[in-house]
Design a protein around this motif. Structure first.
Motif, short mmCIF file in Angstrom:
data_model
loop_
_atom_site.label_atom_id
_atom_site.label_comp_id
_atom_site.label_asym_id
_atom_site.label_seq_id
_atom_site.Cartn_x
_atom_site.Cartn_y
_atom_site.Cartn_z
N GLU A 11 0.86 -0.95 -0.27
CA GLU A 11 -0.14 0.21 -0.04
C GLU A 11 0.94 0.45 -0.21
OE1 GLU A 11 -4.10 1.96 2.54
OE2 GLU A 11 -2.50 0.28 3.54
N ASP A 12 2.30 1.38 0.82
CA ASP A 12 2.87 2.30 0.84
C ASP A 12 3.44 2.26 -0.43
OD1 ASP A 12 1.97 2.76 3.74
OD2 ASP A 12 4.14 1.93 3.82
N LYS A 13 3.94 1.47 -1.58
CA LYS A 13 4.26 2.02 -2.02
C LYS A 13 3.91 2.37 -3.34
CE LYS A 13 6.53 -1.02 -6.58
NZ LYS A 13 6.23 -2.07 -6.72
N TYR A 14 2.13 1.98 -3.51
CA TYR A 14 1.35 1.84 -4.65
C TYR A 14 0.89 3.60 -3.80
CZ TYR A 14 1.88 -1.42 -7.57
OH TYR A 14 2.41 -3.15 -7.88
N LYS A 15 0.78 4.07 -3.18
CA LYS A 15 0.83 4.77 -2.29
C LYS A 15 1.27 6.70 -3.31
CE LYS A 15 -1.69 5.88 1.99
NZ LYS A 15 -2.00 5.93 3.00
N LYS A 16 2.78 6.29 -3.05
CA LYS A 16 3.86 7.08 -3.12
C LYS A 16 3.31 7.63 -4.67
CE LYS A 16 7.43 5.65 -0.43
NZ LYS A 16 8.63 5.33 -0.07
N LEU A 17 2.59 6.60 -5.55
CA LEU A 17 2.32 6.12 -7.61
C LEU A 17 1.28 6.89 -7.39
CD1 LEU A 17 4.04 2.84 -8.00
CD2 LEU A 17 4.84 5.16 -8.33
N GLY A 18 0.41 7.46 -6.46
CA GLY A 18 -0.90 7.96 -6.67
C GLY A 18 -1.84 6.55 -6.99
N VAL A 19 -1.52 5.69 -6.48
CA VAL A 19 -2.88 4.33 -7.35
C VAL A 19 -3.41 4.00 -5.35
CG1 VAL A 19 -2.72 1.89 -7.99
CG2 VAL A 19 -1.12 3.54 -8.59
N PRO A 20 -4.03 4.10 -5.67
CA PRO A 20 -5.37 3.08 -4.20
C PRO A 20 -4.69 1.89 -4.19
CG PRO A 20 -6.65 4.92 -5.71
CD PRO A 20 -5.68 4.56 -6.52
N LEU A 21 -4.64 1.85 -2.78
CA LEU A 21 -4.34 -0.39 -3.06
C LEU A 21 -5.45 -1.14 -3.53
CD1 LEU A 21 -2.40 -2.97 -1.84
CD2 LEU A 21 -4.34 -2.55 0.76
N ASN A 22 -6.63 -0.39 -3.70
CA ASN A 22 -7.84 -1.58 -3.93
C ASN A 22 -8.42 -1.38 -5.28
OD1 ASN A 22 -8.20 -2.16 -1.12
ND2 ASN A 22 -10.13 -0.89 -1.19
N THR A 23 -7.72 -0.38 -5.76
CA THR A 23 -7.12 -0.83 -7.18
C THR A 23 -6.46 -1.20 -7.64
OG1 THR A 23 -7.84 2.06 -7.66
CG2 THR A 23 -6.64 0.75 -9.37
N MET A 24 -5.49 -1.45 -6.85
CA MET A 24 -4.59 -2.64 -7.66
C MET A 24 -4.61 -4.17 -7.61
SD MET A 24 -1.51 -4.71 -6.09
CE MET A 24 -1.36 -4.52 -4.26
N LEU A 25 -4.92 -4.01 -6.12
CA LEU A 25 -5.39 -5.39 -6.01
C LEU A 25 -6.31 -5.68 -7.01
CD1 LEU A 25 -5.72 -5.23 -1.83
CD2 LEU A 25 -3.70 -5.97 -3.64
N GLU A 26 -7.37 -5.24 -7.44
CA GLU A 26 -8.25 -5.79 -8.43
C GLU A 26 -7.76 -5.57 -9.71
OE1 GLU A 26 -13.11 -4.00 -9.92
OE2 GLU A 26 -11.70 -2.95 -8.34
N GLY A 27 -6.74 -5.05 -9.83
CA GLY A 27 -6.31 -5.12 -10.56
C GLY A 27 -5.83 -6.67 -11.07
N LEU A 28 -5.14 -6.67 -10.08
CA LEU A 28 -4.59 -8.24 -9.61
C LEU A 28 -5.44 -9.82 -10.24
CD1 LEU A 28 -1.54 -8.03 -7.05
CD2 LEU A 28 -1.63 -7.93 -9.02
N LEU A 29 -6.92 -9.33 -9.29
CA LEU A 29 -8.13 -9.98 -10.10
C LEU A 29 -8.19 -10.56 -10.90
CD1 LEU A 29 -10.40 -11.79 -8.14
CD2 LEU A 29 -12.18 -9.58 -8.45
N TRP A 30 -8.56 -9.20 -11.83
CA TRP A 30 -8.48 -9.69 -13.40
C TRP A 30 -6.68 -10.22 -13.68
CZ3 TRP A 30 -13.37 -10.58 -12.77
CH2 TRP A 30 -14.05 -9.74 -11.83
N SER A 31 -6.60 -10.03 -13.62
CA SER A 31 -5.97 -10.30 -14.85
C SER A 31 -4.96 -11.52 -14.87
CB SER A 31 -3.59 -9.43 -14.26
OG SER A 31 -3.15 -10.33 -12.75
N THR A 32 -4.15 -11.67 -15.77
CA THR A 32 -4.18 -13.13 -16.17
C THR A 32 -2.96 -13.69 -16.01
OG1 THR A 32 -3.23 -12.82 -18.68
CG2 THR A 32 -5.32 -13.20 -18.58
#
Length: 312
Positions: A11-32
């Motif tokens: 979460e800290d890593k993606y917060k620095k990039l301006g990406v919410p943790l939930n957005t990143m995790l949802e991306g993992l959910l749908w990725s192949t």
């Protein structure tokens, strides 16, 4: 690392990039899932071999040179880690030089693929479709040279006394040793091989020469503290690299050419006098001349390829 701690760091890593943790995790959910063939791009890589003739051994020639270019890219990657480091220890310098030397050791030994992997009669047929192309035109190999040593060491031996560090890069470029493979110095006329090469890469080369003018491997070594420059392991690594590239690798290439082109009756596809251009005894291409004795330099490319002295 505990799960909660891991999630917090993510979460800290993606917060620095301006990406919410939930957005990143949802991306993992749908990725192949990642597959080997997608990661390595196997299909694209294996689709890059396009013969120009019906001679079967042309595929060997194409794939071999493509492997060379991949290894050249690996070599430039390693050199860059020394050249662009803010500070460099002799241990790190040695580590990357040894990696580079291993790649060139592979390149040198792999020439048996060329020497024994093609029928001479097939090669002499398909090679005519390659003119005026030549291995001379490997831009990555030229960049390896620029990144390894000071420009004066790459100048044609006939013109080194006329070139210094105040010489414009374009003038230095016009007097590089490999220009001898594509220029008549009596008339000034350039071969089509050289004209095409310069049209494609000259601007890029001059920029690269300027970028590495103060950070090439030779300069980085000279910038080390005195005690680091006396590090015997580093000196041996530099000598090994220099000898491997400028004698062992060159002579492996020379011997392969000699098998297919004979005693010089056949020109290289680019039209060069390949024997005098390639053999290290003529141009004495040496990246780190200050690390070799006068006798070693005098016999460069003539004595036993593996017979140089290890500093003890």
């Amino acid at each position: 690392m505990e799960r909660d701690e891991l999630l917090q760091e993510i979460e800290d890593k993606y917060k620095k990039l301006g990406v919410p943790l939930n957005t990143m995790l949802e991306g993992l959910l749908w990725s192949t899932p990642t597959t080997y063939w997608d990661y390595i791009q196997t299909d694209a890589l294996l689709g890059l071999q396009i013969p120009r003739t019906t001679e079967k051994d042309e595929m060997v020639f194409i794939m071999y040179h493509q492997v060379n270019e991949l290894l050249f890219k690996m070599i430039l990657w390693e050199i860059d880690q020394v050249a662009t480091s803010d500070t460099i220890s002799p241990e790190k310098f040695e580590k990357h030089l040894l990696r580079v030397s291993r790649y060139f050791d592979m390149l040198s030994s792999s020439f048996t693929v060329m020497m024994n992997g093609m029928d001479v009669d097939q090669y002499l047929k398909f090679r005519n479709t390659l003119a005026p192309a030549s291995g001379f035109q490997s831009a990555q190999y030229r960049k390896i040279e620029f990144a390894s040593t000071e420009l004066i060491n790459l100048i044609d031996a006939r013109f080194r006394k006329t070139i210094d560090r105040n010489t414009p890069f374009k003038n230095a470029f016009d007097h590089l040793y490999w220009q001898a493979a594509g220029k008549n110095y009596e008339t000034g006329e350039k071969s089509i091989l050289l004209k095409l090469f310069e049209k494609k890469y000259m601007g890029d080369f001059i920029d690269f020469m300027e970028d590495y003018n103060e950070i090439n491997l030779s300069k980085r070594f000279k910038q080390l503290p005195k005690e680091s420059k006396e590090n015997k392991a580093l000196i041996n690594a530099m000598r090994h690299y220099d000898h491997t590239v400028n004698v062992k690798w060159v002579m492996a290439h020379y011997n392969a050419a000699n098998k297919y082109l004979g005693d010089g009756d056949i020109e290289a596809t680019g039209g060069s006098n390949w024997q005098k251009y390639m053999h290290p005894r003529y141009q004495k291409r040496i990246f780190f001349p200050e690390l070799w004795s006068e006798t070693e330099i005098e016999n460069w490319g003539i004595t036993n390829l593996d017979g140089y002295e290890i500093v003890s």
